[in-house]
Design a protein around this motif. Structure first.
Motif: not given
Length: 91
Positions: A10, A13-18, A20-22
């Motif tokens: 988790d 995945l949260a780090q990857s999502d951040r 990607d958003r950046r």
């Protein structure tokens, strides 16, 4: 290395999502950038987006009244190429 020191799935995945958003925000900001350039005589000013796509053309009416169409066309090309070159340098 013990399992206690490893990040959870988790967390990864949260780090990857951040990330990607950046990256998406940076791409959007880059897409909104505009670059302007003029020809050598100041007859035409061209604006392109960050991908070098033409957005706006402005013609100096005072100078245009004293020039021929061939020179005006050359000024447009020169300004467009300069703006596209500047936009390319941004990427």
């Amino acid at each position: 290395m013990s399992e206690r020191n490893l990040p959870s799935l988790d967390d990864l995945l949260a780090q990857s999502d951040r990330v990607d958003r950046r990256l998406l925000a940076q791409r959007r900001q880059a897409d909104q950038q505009r670059v302007k350039a003029q020809d050598d005589w100041g007859l035409v000013e061209v604006t392109v987006d960050s991908r070098g796509r033409l957005q706006e053309v402005a013609i100096n009416a005072d100078l245009a009244a004293r020039t021929n169409l061939t020179d005006l066309a050359e000024a447009m090309l020169q300004a467009a190429r300069a703006a596209q070159s500047r936009a390319e340098a941004l990427s």
